[in-house]
Design an enzyme around this catalytic site. Sequence first.
Site, PDB file in Angstrom:
ATOM      1  N   THR A 139       0.817  -1.213   0.000  1.00 17.26           N
ATOM      2  CA  THR A 139       0.000   0.000   0.000  1.00 17.26           C
ATOM      3  C   THR A 139       0.851   1.264   0.000  1.00 17.26           C
ATOM      4  O   THR A 139       2.071   1.213  -0.174  1.00 17.26           O
ATOM      5  CB  THR A 139      -0.973  -0.020   1.193  1.00 17.26           C
ATOM      6  OG1 THR A 139      -0.227  -0.047   2.415  1.00 17.26           O
ATOM      7  CG2 THR A 139      -1.876  -1.253   1.143  1.00 17.26           C
ATOM      8  N   HIS A 140       0.190   2.408   0.192  1.00 18.11           N
ATOM      9  CA  HIS A 140       0.809   3.717  -0.015  1.00 18.11           C
ATOM     10  C   HIS A 140       2.077   3.922   0.802  1.00 18.11           C
ATOM     11  O   HIS A 140       2.176   3.533   1.965  1.00 18.11           O
ATOM     12  CB  HIS A 140      -0.193   4.828   0.314  1.00 18.11           C
ATOM     13  CG  HIS A 140      -0.527   4.913   1.778  1.00 18.11           C
ATOM     14  ND1 HIS A 140       0.200   5.679   2.673  1.00 18.11           N
ATOM     15  CD2 HIS A 140      -1.492   4.316   2.507  1.00 18.11           C
ATOM     16  CE1 HIS A 140      -0.304   5.564   3.873  1.00 18.11           C
ATOM     17  NE2 HIS A 140      -1.335   4.737   3.814  1.00 18.11           N
ATOM     18  N   ASP A 141       3.070   4.521   0.129  1.00 22.79           N
ATOM     19  CA  ASP A 141       4.322   4.942   0.759  1.00 22.79           C
ATOM     20  C   ASP A 141       5.177   3.802   1.302  1.00 22.79           C
ATOM     21  O   ASP A 141       6.110   4.037   2.071  1.00 22.79           O
ATOM     22  CB  ASP A 141       4.059   5.962   1.881  1.00 22.79           C
ATOM     23  CG  ASP A 141       3.332   7.200   1.368  1.00 22.79           C
ATOM     24  OD1 ASP A 141       3.870   7.841   0.445  1.00 22.79           O
ATOM     25  OD2 ASP A 141       2.231   7.502   1.866  1.00 22.79           O
ATOM     26  N   ASP A 142       4.895   2.580   0.906  1.00 24.44           N
ATOM     27  CA  ASP A 142       5.762   1.473   1.290  1.00 24.44           C
ATOM     28  C   ASP A 142       7.076   1.539   0.516  1.00 24.44           C
ATOM     29  O   ASP A 142       7.126   2.034  -0.614  1.00 24.44           O
ATOM     30  CB  ASP A 142       5.080   0.125   1.014  1.00 24.44           C
ATOM     31  CG  ASP A 142       3.907  -0.139   1.945  1.00 24.44           C
ATOM     32  OD1 ASP A 142       3.884   0.421   3.055  1.00 24.44           O
ATOM     33  OD2 ASP A 142       3.012  -0.911   1.552  1.00 24.44           O
ATOM     34  N   SER A 159       3.419   3.087   4.596  1.00 25.90           N
ATOM     35  CA  SER A 159       4.708   3.592   5.089  1.00 25.90           C
ATOM     36  C   SER A 159       5.561   2.528   5.774  1.00 25.90           C
ATOM     37  O   SER A 159       6.306   2.815   6.712  1.00 25.90           O
ATOM     38  CB  SER A 159       4.484   4.777   6.040  1.00 25.90           C
ATOM     39  OG  SER A 159       3.790   5.825   5.385  1.00 25.90           O
TER      40      SER A 159
END
Length: 215
Positions: A139-142, A159
């Site tokens: 998911t986002h910002d990984d 993240s």
Amino acid sequence: MTARPLLFIGAGGLARETLAAVRLLPETWKPLGALDDSTALHGTSIDGVPVLGGLDLLADHPEAAVVLCIASAQRSLVRLTVARRLDLPDERWATIVHPAAVTSGASLGAGTILLAGVVITTPLSIGQHVVAMPQVLITHDDEVSDGVTFAGRASLAGSVHVGEAAYLGQGAMVREGVKIGAGAVIGMGAVVLRDVPAGETWAGVPARPLRGESA
């Protein structure tokens, strides 16, 4: 466009699964054979593709793309070790994306394999020689470093940073903002709520270091 010949390094289960994805992309890839240093496999086949011999035969096929189909929780560094041994330019490494994977504009490193049902929810960067088995969620910002292996249904909240050659077992879940150290191994079904140091093996709900590891 002519399909490019493709060699599989390794002749085990991951090679079979990658081959199944490749066969759904006939305009892009033409399976040529598999190379494996296990002499017991030479002359056999994997789902109709011949095991041609050891890795020394790679030099006989300079036109072929190459994909590393090697993964092991016991030897999480093995894929990057072989990649460095072969020392091929990036353009030789095949990046395989199953038609049923969703990448959302993510940048994929050379040699990465995404199998059926993998979902990357936003544009981000995935390292080289990463393997994501079916139904993995990123998911986002990984941040996913080189050589990471995700077994089926592993999932990252936002993240998360996953270090080089870490291995996430089947169904493992990682909380937002957590860091998984390089070479760490996360057991199947683990729920990771805090940072995992490099090289350690954690398992359980919530995940904790196995006996003998630091707390």
